[in-house]
Motif scaffolding. Structure first.
Motif, PDB file in Angstrom:
ATOM      1  N   THR A  64       0.718  -0.893  -0.177  1.00  0.00           N
ATOM      2  CA  THR A  64      -0.076   0.230  -0.204  1.00  0.00           C
ATOM      3  C   THR A  64       0.947   1.279   0.349  1.00  0.00           C
ATOM      4  N   SER A  65      -0.373   2.100  -0.449  1.00  0.00           N
ATOM      5  CA  SER A  65       1.230   3.173  -0.223  1.00  0.00           C
ATOM      6  C   SER A  65       1.619   3.432   0.968  1.00  0.00           C
ATOM      7  N   GLU A  66       0.945   3.803   2.453  1.00  0.00           N
ATOM      8  CA  GLU A  66       1.228   4.165   3.403  1.00  0.00           C
ATOM      9  C   GLU A  66       2.881   2.555   3.923  1.00  0.00           C
ATOM     10  N   LYS A  67       1.963   1.807   3.128  1.00  0.00           N
ATOM     11  CA  LYS A  67       3.544   0.725   3.832  1.00  0.00           C
ATOM     12  C   LYS A  67       4.991   1.068   3.024  1.00  0.00           C
ATOM     13  N   ILE A  68       4.345   1.516   1.539  1.00  0.00           N
ATOM     14  CA  ILE A  68       5.669   2.061   0.594  1.00  0.00           C
ATOM     15  C   ILE A  68       6.516   3.234   1.070  1.00  0.00           C
ATOM     16  N   ASP A  69       5.511   4.318   1.776  1.00  0.00           N
ATOM     17  CA  ASP A  69       5.856   5.805   2.693  1.00  0.00           C
ATOM     18  C   ASP A  69       6.661   5.446   3.913  1.00  0.00           C
ATOM     19  N   GLY A  70       6.204   4.021   4.838  1.00  0.00           N
ATOM     20  CA  GLY A  70       7.732   3.899   5.690  1.00  0.00           C
ATOM     21  C   GLY A  70       8.794   3.247   5.619  1.00  0.00           C
ATOM     22  N   VAL A  71       8.239   2.330   4.348  1.00  0.00           N
ATOM     23  CA  VAL A  71       9.637   2.110   4.345  1.00  0.00           C
ATOM     24  C   VAL A  71      10.795   3.336   3.768  1.00  0.00           C
ATOM     25  N   VAL A  72      10.251   3.945   2.659  1.00  0.00           N
ATOM     26  CA  VAL A  72      11.309   5.484   2.954  1.00  0.00           C
ATOM     27  C   VAL A  72      11.121   5.939   3.746  1.00  0.00           C
ATOM     28  N   ARG A  73      10.828   5.867   4.372  1.00  0.00           N
ATOM     29  CA  ARG A  73      11.200   6.971   5.854  1.00  0.00           C
ATOM     30  C   ARG A  73      12.121   5.678   6.651  1.00  0.00           C
ATOM     31  N   ILE A  74      12.240   5.208   6.395  1.00  0.00           N
ATOM     32  CA  ILE A  74      12.901   4.203   7.448  1.00  0.00           C
ATOM     33  C   ILE A  74      14.768   4.112   6.973  1.00  0.00           C
ATOM     34  N   PHE A  75      14.424   3.726   5.324  1.00  0.00           N
ATOM     35  CA  PHE A  75      15.643   3.446   4.435  1.00  0.00           C
ATOM     36  C   PHE A  75      16.284   5.389   3.908  1.00  0.00           C
ATOM     37  N   SER A  76      15.498   6.641   4.341  1.00  0.00           N
ATOM     38  CA  SER A  76      15.960   7.605   4.599  1.00  0.00           C
ATOM     39  C   SER A  76      17.592   8.034   5.249  1.00  0.00           C
ATOM     40  N   ASP A  77      16.944   7.290   6.385  1.00  0.00           N
ATOM     41  CA  ASP A  77      17.925   7.552   7.617  1.00  0.00           C
ATOM     42  C   ASP A  77      19.674   6.970   7.154  1.00  0.00           C
ATOM     43  N   PHE A  78      19.684   5.608   5.513  1.00  0.00           N
ATOM     44  CA  PHE A  78      20.999   5.528   5.609  1.00  0.00           C
ATOM     45  C   PHE A  78      21.459   6.422   4.334  1.00  0.00           C
ATOM     46  N   GLY A  79      19.833   6.645   3.688  1.00  0.00           N
ATOM     47  CA  GLY A  79      20.600   8.328   2.664  1.00  0.00           C
ATOM     48  C   GLY A  79      19.941   7.318   1.265  1.00  0.00           C
ATOM     49  N   ILE A  80      19.158   7.550   0.631  1.00  0.00           N
ATOM     50  CA  ILE A  80      18.456   7.327  -0.558  1.00  0.00           C
ATOM     51  C   ILE A  80      18.880   7.902  -1.811  1.00  0.00           C
ATOM     52  N   ARG A  81      19.720   6.964  -2.842  1.00  0.00           N
ATOM     53  CA  ARG A  81      20.401   7.577  -3.330  1.00  0.00           C
ATOM     54  C   ARG A  81      19.583   8.234  -5.005  1.00  0.00           C
ATOM     55  N   GLU A  82      18.899   6.853  -5.304  1.00  0.00           N
ATOM     56  CA  GLU A  82      18.166   7.874  -6.060  1.00  0.00           C
ATOM     57  C   GLU A  82      16.456   6.487  -5.672  1.00  0.00           C
ATOM     58  N   LEU A  83      15.345   6.912  -6.345  1.00  0.00           N
ATOM     59  CA  LEU A  83      14.454   6.226  -5.804  1.00  0.00           C
ATOM     60  C   LEU A  83      13.053   6.489  -7.163  1.00  0.00           C
ATOM     61  N   MET A  84      12.321   5.942  -7.273  1.00  0.00           N
ATOM     62  CA  MET A  84      10.905   5.156  -8.509  1.00  0.00           C
ATOM     63  C   MET A  84       9.934   5.174  -8.239  1.00  0.00           C
ATOM     64  N   ARG A  85       8.409   5.012  -7.993  1.00  0.00           N
ATOM     65  CA  ARG A  85       7.717   4.891  -7.562  1.00  0.00           C
ATOM     66  C   ARG A  85       6.569   4.840  -9.289  1.00  0.00           C
ATOM     67  N   THR A  86       5.886   3.667  -9.148  1.00  0.00           N
ATOM     68  CA  THR A  86       5.196   3.768 -10.199  1.00  0.00           C
ATOM     69  C   THR A  86       3.646   4.411  -9.562  1.00  0.00           C
ATOM     70  N   GLY A  87       3.251   4.726  -8.488  1.00  0.00           N
ATOM     71  CA  GLY A  87       1.907   5.118  -8.739  1.00  0.00           C
ATOM     72  C   GLY A  87       1.044   4.234  -7.689  1.00  0.00           C
ATOM     73  N   LYS A  88      -0.164   4.325  -7.379  1.00  0.00           N
ATOM     74  CA  LYS A  88      -1.111   3.357  -7.334  1.00  0.00           C
ATOM     75  C   LYS A  88      -1.796   2.733  -8.137  1.00  0.00           C
ATOM     76  N   VAL A  89      -1.403   1.293  -8.066  1.00  0.00           N
ATOM     77  CA  VAL A  89      -2.718   0.879  -9.547  1.00  0.00           C
ATOM     78  C   VAL A  89      -3.714   0.544  -7.915  1.00  0.00           C
TER      79      VAL A  89
END
Length: 166
Positions: A137-162
């Protein structure tokens, strides 16, 4: 007071548009939203199980009354077979994210452990980063991105909702 009422009427809407494939169909759909001042947050189109036909999923923000006008206009477009608003409570929704996380050899075990706990798939491991894929879900994806932002996200691409109606 007027500004407060305007903000309350601005909400997210899910719109499903079933179309016959053809050149320019996507742009004509997007223009209907643009002319009415609606912001499209996600626009995902894909072919269906019927050759020559696609389903376009749109997440947009704006006034409910204006959305009704947009749907009426969409249903008058030549290649559109059906456009309708979908109740979010009556849908199956998913989103996919691919992203690269900065990790060195010391951080890698922790990042891998977090990825596995979050249900992410490790796509590639390189000395300076790992590439991950996560679906949910978008909420899960938001949470995962938040968690990994502490490491530093180099690049990211989301599909959008299906989404599909239940």
């Amino acid at each position: 007071m007027h500004k407060e009422r305007a903000l309350k009427s601005q909400s997210k809407h899910l719109v499903s548009v079933y179309v016959q494939d053809g050149p320019g169909v996507s742009i004509r759909i997007a223009l209907v939203f643009a002319r009415r001042g609606y912001n499209i947050e996600s626009f995902v189109g894909s072919e269906t199980n019927k050759p020559g036909f696609s389903l376009v999923n749109i997440v947009a923000s704006g006034d409910q009354e204006v959305l009704h006008q947009i749907i009426n206009q969409l249903n008058r477009l030549v290649n559109v077979l059906e456009a309708r608003e979908i109740d979010p409570k009556q849908t199956l929704q998913r989103e996919l994210v691919l992203f690269k996380v900065n990790v060195d050899a010391e951080q890698r075990p922790e990042a891998v452990m977090i990825a596995q706990a979050a249900g992410c798939e490790i796509i590639e491991v390189l000395p300076e980063y790992i590439s991950l894929q996560c679906v949910g879900t978008s909420e899960k994806i938001d949470g995962v991105v938040r968690i990994f932002s502490d490491f530093g996200i180099r690049e990211l691409m989301r599909t959008g909702k299906v989404f599909l109606s239940r």
